[in-house]
Design a protein around this motif. Sequence first.
Motif, PDB file in Angstrom:
ATOM      1  N   ASN A 108      13.655  37.811  30.367  1.00  0.00           N
ATOM      2  CA  ASN A 108      15.316  37.458  30.704  1.00  0.00           C
ATOM      3  C   ASN A 108      15.836  39.068  30.764  1.00  0.00           C
ATOM      4  O   ASN A 108      17.021  38.910  31.767  1.00  0.00           O
ATOM      5  CB  ASN A 108      15.997  36.629  30.025  1.00  0.00           C
ATOM      6  N   GLU A 173      17.950  27.381  33.254  1.00  0.00           N
ATOM      7  CA  GLU A 173      17.403  27.077  32.919  1.00  0.00           C
ATOM      8  C   GLU A 173      16.916  25.284  34.132  1.00  0.00           C
ATOM      9  O   GLU A 173      17.503  25.334  34.370  1.00  0.00           O
ATOM     10  CB  GLU A 173      17.658  26.697  31.497  1.00  0.00           C
ATOM     11  N   ALA A 204      10.927  28.224  30.145  1.00  0.00           N
ATOM     12  CA  ALA A 204      11.047  28.581  29.075  1.00  0.00           C
ATOM     13  C   ALA A 204      10.259  27.137  28.846  1.00  0.00           C
ATOM     14  O   ALA A 204       9.212  26.444  28.020  1.00  0.00           O
ATOM     15  CB  ALA A 204      11.216  28.887  28.329  1.00  0.00           C
ATOM     16  N   LYS A 236       6.274  28.761  24.172  1.00  0.00           N
ATOM     17  CA  LYS A 236       6.430  27.469  23.391  1.00  0.00           C
ATOM     18  C   LYS A 236       5.038  26.310  23.039  1.00  0.00           C
ATOM     19  O   LYS A 236       4.119  26.327  22.290  1.00  0.00           O
ATOM     20  CB  LYS A 236       8.094  27.003  23.706  1.00  0.00           C
ATOM     21  N   GLY A 242       4.537  35.347  24.650  1.00  0.00           N
ATOM     22  CA  GLY A 242       4.318  36.338  25.813  1.00  0.00           C
ATOM     23  C   GLY A 242       5.168  34.737  26.585  1.00  0.00           C
ATOM     24  O   GLY A 242       5.449  34.289  26.141  1.00  0.00           O
TER      25      GLY A 242
HETATM   26  C1  LIG Z   1      15.524  29.172  27.858  1.00  0.00           C
HETATM   27  C2  LIG Z   1      14.661  30.371  26.797  1.00  0.00           C
HETATM   28  N1  LIG Z   1      14.861  31.031  27.708  1.00  0.00           N
HETATM   29  C3  LIG Z   1      14.306  32.677  26.971  1.00  0.00           C
HETATM   30  C4  LIG Z   1      13.962  32.250  25.824  1.00  0.00           C
HETATM   31  C5  LIG Z   1      12.666  33.031  25.133  1.00  0.00           C
HETATM   32  O1  LIG Z   1      11.565  32.990  24.673  1.00  0.00           O
HETATM   33  P1  LIG Z   1      10.966  33.928  23.673  1.00  0.00           P
HETATM   34  O2  LIG Z   1      11.354  33.193  22.497  1.00  0.00           O
HETATM   35  O3  LIG Z   1       9.274  33.555  24.465  1.00  0.00           O
HETATM   36  O4  LIG Z   1      10.902  35.337  23.581  1.00  0.00           O
HETATM   37  C6  LIG Z   1      14.125  31.639  24.698  1.00  0.00           C
HETATM   38  C7  LIG Z   1      13.957  30.915  23.276  1.00  0.00           C
HETATM   39  O5  LIG Z   1      13.726  29.526  22.770  1.00  0.00           O
HETATM   40  C8  LIG Z   1      14.795  29.973  25.431  1.00  0.00           C
HETATM   41  O6  LIG Z   1      14.961  29.934  25.208  1.00  0.00           O
END
Ligand SMILES: Cc1ncc(COP(=O)(O)O)c(C=O)c1O
Length: 384
Positions: A108, A173, A204, A236, A242
């Motif tokens: 992001n 999101e 995500a 997740k 990744g």
């Molecule tokens: C909506 C959203 N995008 C991106 C991320 C970041 O992902 P990562 O944990 O793989 O860095 C998160 C993390 O919780 C998230 O909630």
Amino acid sequence: MFERYYSELKELKENFCERKLISLKKAGKYIFEDNKKYLNLSSNDYLGIAEDRKILNNFLKIADFSMGSASSRLLTGSSYVYAKLECLLSALYRKDKSLIFNSGYHANTGIMSALLSKRDVVFCDKLNHASILDGIKLSDAKMFRYKHLDYENLEELLQKHRNDYETAIIVTESLFSMDGDIADLNKLVELKNKYNAVLIVDEAHAFGVYGSRGLGIAEEQNCIKDIDIIVGTFGKAIGSMGAFCCGHEVLINYLINKCRPLIFSTAIPEINIAFSYFVITEVIPNLRNQRRELLITAQKLREKLASLQLATTGSSHIVPVILGENKTAVNASKVLIDNGFYLLPVRHPTVPQNTARVRISLRADISYEEIAAIPELIVKAETV
Ligand SMILES: Cc1ncc(COP(=O)(O)O)c(C=O)c1O
């Protein structure tokens, strides 16, 4: 010399906002800390994959991969294992090209800062994740934050400001991480077409869980083809590490050339990429029942919370109980942990001020019966 930091930490503590790292051991759906056992309701391992030793052992039987990539993807970090997973993702989403990143945070921050410049504008849901906001801040683009899920407000902002800028991006999101509610992606597609904007959707918390093949909310709402860039994470529900994005060839080629977290960081090892591939191809397709059960448990829990007048939002497997002040959320978390439920408080800046909460992050391997006591414990904590 460090007085400023001491005093800021003291202030955080006084406001019940101090964060600490913990040292725990995990086994399946349980957490062990100081020889005590807790049900883990604070992870994003929604399908119980990360801690499933059977899945891991099956993977290890076929695993012959390196544990370090030793360079950025633009040097020698980009092995055939990456290419295989990227091809798979492009085929699943029917997009021109995909690109893997080290994490959702890298994805992001990298995508937003690469695609936006001073001449551009971005329309951002007010509750979008910090990684999206940080990427926008790095870009110097003009940002307008529309009220959470309020597409009338978004259209007002588009009408007023879109034409003053070159490229416009709408970013959301799909399933909001702290509220468990879901964006109306078809409405966003309509607006992005009407106002000539690029639509970026971060899946995500939905990737692996929603849609008939687990591709996310865009699959569920039948609009994958209308979204310009879809972001998903492997850390997740996939239980790996990744992230990826997929979209139009020119956007992906541009990111390969301009996305700084991709260019200037050592790529995650092959073994993680191979594990993500294994989970997406061999595990997720067999978890339809688990995904259905997960949502049934969430629905039952929401009904129970409502019957006790506890405030919650959304309709997904992420069930927040909004308690207001930090102190109330910290108290509730203490009572829940004392009773064997590992539920940590969520406070500002993760959520807006005065909306501190406990976020019940459900998992497919935890039944409603195992968590049925939680709502009453929260009520009890409120009265302490
Ligand atoms: C909506 C959203 N995008 C991106 C991320 C970041 O992902 P990562 O944990 O793989 O860095 C998160 C993390 O919780 C998230 O909630």
